[in-house]
Design an enzyme around this catalytic site. Structure first.
Site, PDB file in Angstrom:
ATOM      1  N   GLU A 108       7.366   3.381   0.928  1.00 24.74           N
ATOM      2  CA  GLU A 108       8.472   3.851   0.073  1.00 24.74           C
ATOM      3  C   GLU A 108       8.630   2.994  -1.178  1.00 24.74           C
ATOM      4  O   GLU A 108       9.394   3.338  -2.073  1.00 24.74           O
ATOM      5  CB  GLU A 108       9.772   3.913   0.890  1.00 24.74           C
ATOM      6  CG  GLU A 108      10.449   2.579   1.188  1.00 24.74           C
ATOM      7  CD  GLU A 108       9.824   1.771   2.329  1.00 24.74           C
ATOM      8  OE1 GLU A 108       8.724   2.120   2.786  1.00 24.74           O
ATOM      9  OE2 GLU A 108      10.444   0.772   2.745  1.00 24.74           O
ATOM     10  N   HIS A 168       5.166  -1.339   2.591  1.00 24.44           N
ATOM     11  CA  HIS A 168       6.270  -0.402   2.436  1.00 24.44           C
ATOM     12  C   HIS A 168       5.796   0.807   1.640  1.00 24.44           C
ATOM     13  O   HIS A 168       5.745   0.739   0.413  1.00 24.44           O
ATOM     14  CB  HIS A 168       7.438  -1.077   1.701  1.00 24.44           C
ATOM     15  CG  HIS A 168       8.142  -2.084   2.539  1.00 24.44           C
ATOM     16  ND1 HIS A 168       9.173  -1.740   3.375  1.00 24.44           N
ATOM     17  CD2 HIS A 168       7.955  -3.409   2.704  1.00 24.44           C
ATOM     18  CE1 HIS A 168       9.596  -2.823   4.017  1.00 24.44           C
ATOM     19  NE2 HIS A 168       8.866  -3.853   3.624  1.00 24.44           N
ATOM     20  N   CYS A 211       6.344  -1.682   8.262  1.00 19.70           N
ATOM     21  CA  CYS A 211       6.544  -3.133   8.122  1.00 19.70           C
ATOM     22  C   CYS A 211       6.816  -3.751   9.505  1.00 19.70           C
ATOM     23  O   CYS A 211       5.958  -3.681  10.369  1.00 19.70           O
ATOM     24  CB  CYS A 211       7.657  -3.421   7.109  1.00 19.70           C
ATOM     25  SG  CYS A 211       7.638  -5.129   6.539  1.00 19.70           S
TER      26      CYS A 211
END
Lengths: 252, 211
Positions: free
Chosen positions: B189, B187, B79
């Site tokens: 994750e 992202h 990011c």
């Protein structure tokens, strides 16, 4: 191009998911972590947890839930309910939530939105709005306290104010439709979607995949939220997404 | 062992949870001596480019990251962490970045060439379109990933763009890489299985692997 998002909502009280959730193959259907993982596997694009605990202890338990969910989940999730201060936001976001949603506290003190957005960025701050049609207003009126108390705000005016103050998303619930399963309130959703420049999540009234389709097309919503139809397995996230894809929508 | 650079910007919780789920050993640190022991570095980041660079420069972490990158250590920026890898950003006035990749970060205009408006930030799930192959995107076919950002990288060097996404009328660099330097604008994750595969690929990068 962004996909339209399907978001299951879980009500959590004292650390347990309430409003009976009927799932097979789950050891414990009341465990928020287990349900979160289930919805992730089902293809949910995001999850919303609403803390409806009445007690201080319950709210503390919610922080543990947020931590456990965050350690298991690889999709974004929002936590709302009982967020009254910047401190409350910090606790929830530091525990691992991606966004917080504010409702009554923001109506009582709109600066809360500004404080949260300044500290964490707009993308973290969701304003949840409960609205109901009002004859005298000729539009929808915003309510606080879980829909019990009317405010002076007309819905699009409040949505614009929330965005001006830094809210990055609006979670819009139609009180007229909530629990009816007769479809989202398309006029309300469209009015708010056209009034603001941030994504709008339509909520209240979802009964089937067609309702989501209408909310995304006619209602111009960016996301659709539902609770009971997913919990009671009347349909599934996977099924809704399959139908929407079949209608040519951009869906993950 | 993966060293997550903890410089006070961003939610490290989700990145570390993801590595834990992948069963990958990692540690968080803001100390150069500690981070130097890692065999891979991860640079997360949420917030403003200017604040992030000011911390990285002030703590000496910027020079450390550049030196480690030059020595060939695999580095993944996520990011804002990805944007920091580039030359500069227009966020709050021009700020110099780490300059490891060619390009600049500029704000989405919110209006297409034909005058249609679109929402900023670019927030939600968008589809990856591959420009070329890379060890970072191995074992992925088409995939959607989760973005939240208001600035996007512009680069003239298309070779450093591994995958992109389309938003408004822009092509948004989504996975970037050059030699041992990698970045994802989204992202991983928070991007379900697709994101976890990308993180896992980074963890498994062989020594000397090139982007």
């Amino acid at each position: 191009m962004l996909t339209k998002r399907i978001i299951p909502c879980l009500d959590v009280k004292e650390g347990r998911v309430v409003k009976g959730v009927q799932f097979v193959n789950l050891i414990d259907a009341g465990d928020p972590v287990e349900l979160a993982a289930f919805y992730d596997r089902e293809g949910a694009d995001e999850l919303v947890f609403l803390d409806i605990s009445a007690s201080h202890e319950g709210r503390q338990t919610m922080i543990d839930v947020v931590e456990r969910v965050a350690s298991q989940l690889a999709i974004p999730f929002t936590v709302g309910g009982g967020i009254n201060s910047l401190e409350d936001m910090k606790r929830v976001l530091r525990a691992g939530a991606d966004k917080v949603s504010v409702n009554t506290a923001a109506l009582l003190r709109p600066e809360l939105i500004t404080e949260g957005a300044d500290y964490f960025g707009s993308q973290c701050i969701v304003t949840a709005i409960d609205a109901k049609y009002d004859e005298t207003l000729g539009s929808w009126r915003v309510y606080t306290h879980g829909g019990r108390k009317p405010t002076e705000w007309e819905v699009t005016a409040w949505a614009k104010e929330a965005v001006k103050r830094g809210s990055g998303e609006i979670l819009l619930t139609s009180m007229d439709q909530d629990g009816e399963k007769s479809g989202f309130n398309l006029k309300l959703t469209k009015a708010v979607s056209e009034a603001v420049t941030v994504p709008v999540i339509a909520s209240g009234g979802a009964g089937n995949a067609q309702h989501f389709y209408e909310a995304f097309t006619e209602g111009k919503a960016d996301a659709g939220l539902a609770a009971s139809i997913f919990h009671y397995k009347e349909t599934s996230v996977r099924e809704v997404k399959r139908e929407l894809k079949g209608k040519g929508m951009v869906i993950r | 062992m993966i060293g997550i650079i903890d410089y006070g910007m961003g939610n490290l919780h989700s990145v570390s949870s993801a590595l834990k789920r992948l069963d990958q050993p990692y540690f968080l640190s803001d100390r150069k001596e500690e981070l130097a022991k890692a065999d891979k570095l991860l640079l997360p980041g949420v917030g403003s480019f200017r604040d992030a660079m000011s911390i990285l420069n002030g703590t000496g972490l910027a020079d450390f990251i550049k030196a480690e990158a030059a020595a060939g250590k695999p580095l993944l920026g996520i990011c804002l962490g990805m944007q920091l890898l580039f030359e500069e950003s227009a966020e709050n006035g021009i700020t110099k970045g780490l300059g490891l990749l060619p390009g600049t970060a500029e704000r989405f205009s919110g209006v297409t060439c034909s005058g249609e408006t679109y929402k900023v930030p670019h927030m939600g799930w968008n589809k990856l379109e591959y420009n070329r192959t890379s060890p970072l995107t191995e074992n992925l076919d088409e995939g959607y990933v989760y973005f939240v950002h208001s600035y996007a990288v512009q680069t003239d060097d298309s070779a450093c763009v591994i995958a992109q996404a389309h938003y408004g009328d822009r092509s948004v660099p989504a996975v970037v890489g050059q030699n041992n330097i990698f970045g994802t604008q989204f992202h991983p994750e928070k991007s379900s299985e697709t994101g976890m595969t990308i993180l896992s690929n980074f963890c498994k990068l062989a020594e000397g692997a090139k982007a």
